[in-house]
Write an enzyme that holds these catalytic residues in place. Structure first.
Site, PDB file in Angstrom:
ATOM      1  N   TYR A  77       0.838  -1.203   0.000  1.00  0.00           N
ATOM      2  CA  TYR A  77       0.000   0.000   0.000  1.00  0.00           C
ATOM      3  C   TYR A  77       0.877   1.259   0.000  1.00  0.00           C
ATOM      4  O   TYR A  77       0.626   2.197  -0.739  1.00  0.00           O
ATOM      5  CB  TYR A  77      -0.908  -0.022   1.228  1.00  0.00           C
ATOM      6  CG  TYR A  77      -1.964   1.056   1.221  1.00  0.00           C
ATOM      7  CD1 TYR A  77      -3.233   0.806   0.695  1.00  0.00           C
ATOM      8  CD2 TYR A  77      -1.701   2.321   1.737  1.00  0.00           C
ATOM      9  CE1 TYR A  77      -4.209   1.793   0.678  1.00  0.00           C
ATOM     10  CE2 TYR A  77      -2.667   3.317   1.725  1.00  0.00           C
ATOM     11  CZ  TYR A  77      -3.924   3.049   1.200  1.00  0.00           C
ATOM     12  OH  TYR A  77      -4.878   4.023   1.190  1.00  0.00           O
ATOM     13  N   PHE A 119      -7.950  19.552 -24.242  1.00  0.00           N
ATOM     14  CA  PHE A 119      -8.658  18.286 -24.485  1.00  0.00           C
ATOM     15  C   PHE A 119      -9.960  18.304 -23.665  1.00  0.00           C
ATOM     16  O   PHE A 119     -10.041  19.012 -22.664  1.00  0.00           O
ATOM     17  CB  PHE A 119      -7.774  17.095 -24.088  1.00  0.00           C
ATOM     18  CG  PHE A 119      -8.485  15.787 -24.301  1.00  0.00           C
ATOM     19  CD1 PHE A 119      -8.776  15.360 -25.587  1.00  0.00           C
ATOM     20  CD2 PHE A 119      -8.900  15.009 -23.232  1.00  0.00           C
ATOM     21  CE1 PHE A 119      -9.467  14.172 -25.791  1.00  0.00           C
ATOM     22  CE2 PHE A 119      -9.587  13.828 -23.433  1.00  0.00           C
ATOM     23  CZ  PHE A 119      -9.871  13.406 -24.712  1.00  0.00           C
ATOM     24  N   ASP A 120     -10.980  17.532 -24.087  1.00  0.00           N
ATOM     25  CA  ASP A 120     -12.312  17.643 -23.437  1.00  0.00           C
ATOM     26  C   ASP A 120     -12.297  17.431 -21.923  1.00  0.00           C
ATOM     27  O   ASP A 120     -12.973  18.153 -21.194  1.00  0.00           O
ATOM     28  CB  ASP A 120     -13.403  16.710 -23.962  1.00  0.00           C
ATOM     29  CG  ASP A 120     -13.067  15.874 -25.147  1.00  0.00           C
ATOM     30  OD1 ASP A 120     -12.104  16.198 -25.854  1.00  0.00           O
ATOM     31  OD2 ASP A 120     -13.788  14.896 -25.362  1.00  0.00           O
ATOM     32  N   ASP A 166       0.277  19.238 -20.963  1.00  0.00           N
ATOM     33  CA  ASP A 166      -0.625  18.095 -21.054  1.00  0.00           C
ATOM     34  C   ASP A 166       0.036  17.174 -22.064  1.00  0.00           C
ATOM     35  O   ASP A 166      -0.139  17.318 -23.273  1.00  0.00           O
ATOM     36  CB  ASP A 166      -2.016  18.559 -21.511  1.00  0.00           C
ATOM     37  CG  ASP A 166      -2.977  17.388 -21.685  1.00  0.00           C
ATOM     38  OD1 ASP A 166      -2.558  16.239 -21.463  1.00  0.00           O
ATOM     39  OD2 ASP A 166      -4.137  17.631 -22.052  1.00  0.00           O
ATOM     40  N   ALA A 184       0.185  13.774 -22.938  1.00  0.00           N
ATOM     41  CA  ALA A 184      -0.212  12.388 -23.230  1.00  0.00           C
ATOM     42  C   ALA A 184       0.621  11.813 -24.379  1.00  0.00           C
ATOM     43  O   ALA A 184       0.983  10.645 -24.378  1.00  0.00           O
ATOM     44  CB  ALA A 184      -1.696  12.334 -23.585  1.00  0.00           C
ATOM     45  N   LYS A 231      -1.285   6.620 -23.435  1.00  0.00           N
ATOM     46  CA  LYS A 231      -0.832   6.879 -24.810  1.00  0.00           C
ATOM     47  C   LYS A 231       0.678   6.605 -24.857  1.00  0.00           C
ATOM     48  O   LYS A 231       1.083   5.479 -25.017  1.00  0.00           O
ATOM     49  CB  LYS A 231      -1.158   8.324 -25.216  1.00  0.00           C
ATOM     50  CG  LYS A 231      -2.644   8.563 -25.481  1.00  0.00           C
ATOM     51  CD  LYS A 231      -3.414   8.870 -24.240  1.00  0.00           C
ATOM     52  CE  LYS A 231      -4.801   9.409 -24.518  1.00  0.00           C
ATOM     53  NZ  LYS A 231      -5.582   9.525 -23.279  1.00  0.00           N
ATOM     54  N   HIS A 250     -22.240  12.847 -26.589  1.00  0.00           N
ATOM     55  CA  HIS A 250     -21.791  11.923 -27.646  1.00  0.00           C
ATOM     56  C   HIS A 250     -21.628  10.486 -27.160  1.00  0.00           C
ATOM     57  O   HIS A 250     -21.780   9.557 -27.927  1.00  0.00           O
ATOM     58  CB  HIS A 250     -20.495  12.434 -28.273  1.00  0.00           C
ATOM     59  CG  HIS A 250     -19.405  12.701 -27.281  1.00  0.00           C
ATOM     60  ND1 HIS A 250     -19.477  13.707 -26.343  1.00  0.00           N
ATOM     61  CD2 HIS A 250     -18.223  12.087 -27.067  1.00  0.00           C
ATOM     62  CE1 HIS A 250     -18.377  13.705 -25.606  1.00  0.00           C
ATOM     63  NE2 HIS A 250     -17.609  12.728 -26.021  1.00  0.00           N
TER      64      HIS A 250
END
Ligand code: F0G
Length: 461
Positions: free
Chosen positions: A72, A125-126, A216, A218, A259, A451
């Protein structure tokens, strides 16, 4: 040199995929309310919905899983991953999280110090936009002029518009800017890269005004490869050196490791020399993600990620990865299909607004083409256009996206060039009958992120 790079690996394990009959595909799509998100993956032959967590791990990564220390607190696997993250980024502090949006929910609210603050980005990004808005701030996108210009052949369509960036800072006032988010590569704008020169210029502006810069990242490794290939002054630098330079230009690194971490789950927060922020993140990570030395990941996930981060920086891997995307893009372009050009890092973006001008934006041309592509050949792509963008929160009118893109997203180390030949053949058939494709209307529309769950039906003329 071959025209496209050869794969730097061979296949050791396979997963069966099946193409179900056309009648059954038609039935399944109807049952799914003409929304490919609602299909079962076993009814899909080639799945190009996302490159996120859908790639194949290497034998070295599978081997590393066995070494996971599932303690842990203070897990050995944590320290192994920490060493790799610190070495690659040059940053001082690291916290693992379960995926990219986990990093966003921990860090972004800490940067919002007062009401009405703003984040500026080449394109949020969303999920990043969602976390900005959930923390009470606003997200403003300032992509370069060339970004959405189909006729412009520009090597770095992911760039910031530097003039606008500075203008926005001055207009809103420095104290209202919570941070500048550099999305590399720029996913929503077609997986397009951001140049090192642009990143350095953003850094210069951020330092001048004392604003935090967030990467960001990714797909930061793919972005570094593009810099090496396309930016004259970086031709002689290694991918790792370029990545280091990029990290040097920011204060915080948020990463969806699904990614360029080459894993199926995982995320990273890394922070440069801001101990107070690191402590604040540690405090927040506990209730949201888990104890700071596992952050929602199993020890084995951290082992696989430690290996995957290194593999994703391998020049031979990157050359093939980017060429695979270029290969599919070239096939489509040769057939006259309008795509975002040059192709980006993780997907081919087809301009369905241009392909189907008879379908209005609020009947979702790219989503209509996505449905046709599934019926024609069992291929699942994803709409990045007005369906994804949603409605204006004030007027409730449908908002019009800058482009009606269909994203054919390429999972890493998963498909072969034969699959891309097939995808191109199927797309050509759809393209030939493009004038007969109908728009779609809602049967059910959820108020947020519509969507994912929408139920739709073709509009009968
Ligand atoms: N930032 C970028 C640039 C992304 O592309 C994504 C995810 C995230 C953050 C969030 O990461 O999914 O691990 O929570 N992009 C995926 C896609 C979902 O399909 O483009 P996550």
């Amino acid at each position: 040199m071959p025209r496209y790079a050869l794969p730097p690996y061979k296949i050791k394990m396979v997963e069966e995929i099946r193409l179900i009959s056309k009648e059954l595909r038609q039935k399944r799509l109807e049952e799914a309310g003409y929304n490919p998100f609602r299909l079962r993956s076993e009814d899909v032959y080639i799945d190009l919905l996302t490159d996120s967590g859908t790639g194949a791990m290497s034998d070295r990564q599978w081997g590393a899983l066995m070494q996971g220390d599932e303690s842990y607190a203070g897990s050995r696997s944590f320290y192994k991953l920490e060493e790799v993250v610190k070495r690659i980024t040059g940053y001082d502090y690291f916290i693992p999280v379960h995926q990219g949006r986990g990093a966003e929910q921990v860090v972004l609210p800490l940067l919002v110090k007062q009401p009405n603050m703003i984040f500026l980005s080449n394109t949020h990004f969303d999920t990043t936009r969602a976390h900005v808005e959930l923390s009470g701030a606003r997200a403003i996108d300032i992509p370069a002029k060339e970004t959405y210009d189909a006729s412009a052949v520009f090597p770095f369509k992911g760039n910031f518009d530097l003039e606008k960036l500075e203008k926005q800072i001055l207009e809103h006032g420095i104290e209202r800017i919570a941070g500048i988010i550099m999305t590399i590569t720029n996913n929503s704008a077609g997986g397009q890269p951001v140049s090192l020169a642009n990143i350095k210029a953003v850094r210069e502006i951020s330092l001048r005004y004392g604003i935090k810069t967030i990467i960001d990242g990714a797909r930061y490794a793919e972005n570094a490869y593009f810099i090496q290939q396309r930016e004259e002054s970086c031709k002689h630098m290694s991918i790792k050196e370029i990545a280091k330079e990029v990290f040097h230009c920011a204060d915080i690194f948020l990463m969806s490791a699904k990614k360029d971490g080459l894993v199926n789950i995982g995320g990273i927060i890394a922070i440069k020399n801001d101990f107070a922020l690191f402590q604040a993140c540690q405090t927040r990570v506990v209730p949201y993600e888990g104890f700071p030395t596992y952050g929602g990941l199993a020890g084995r996930d951290m082992e696989a990620l430690a290996v995957g981060l290194e593999e994703a920086l391998d020049p031979a891997y990157l050359r093939y990865r980017i060429d695979e995307v270029r290969y599919l893009g070239d096939l489509l372009q040769a057939a006259g299909i309008p795509i975002q050009f040059p192709t980006g890092g993780h997907a081919v973006f087809v301009d369905c607004g241009q392909m189907c001008p008879h379908i209005p934006f609020d009947q979702f041309p790219a989503h209509s083409v996505a449905c046709e592509l599934y019926i024609e050949g069992g291929i699942r792509g994803v709409e990045i256009g007005s369906l994804l963008l949603g409605r204006d929160p004030d007027t409730l009118e449908n908002m019009k996206a800058p482009k009606e893109y269909l994203r054919l997203t390429i999972p890493r180390r998963t498909y072969t060039f034969e699959h891309w030949n097939y995808v191109a053949e199927v797309f050509k058939n759809v393209f030939e009958r493009r004038e007969s494709i109908k728009g779609l209307e809602f049967v059910y529309e959820s108020p947020v992120l519509r969507h994912f769950t929408a139920l739709m039906k073709p509009i009968q003329a």
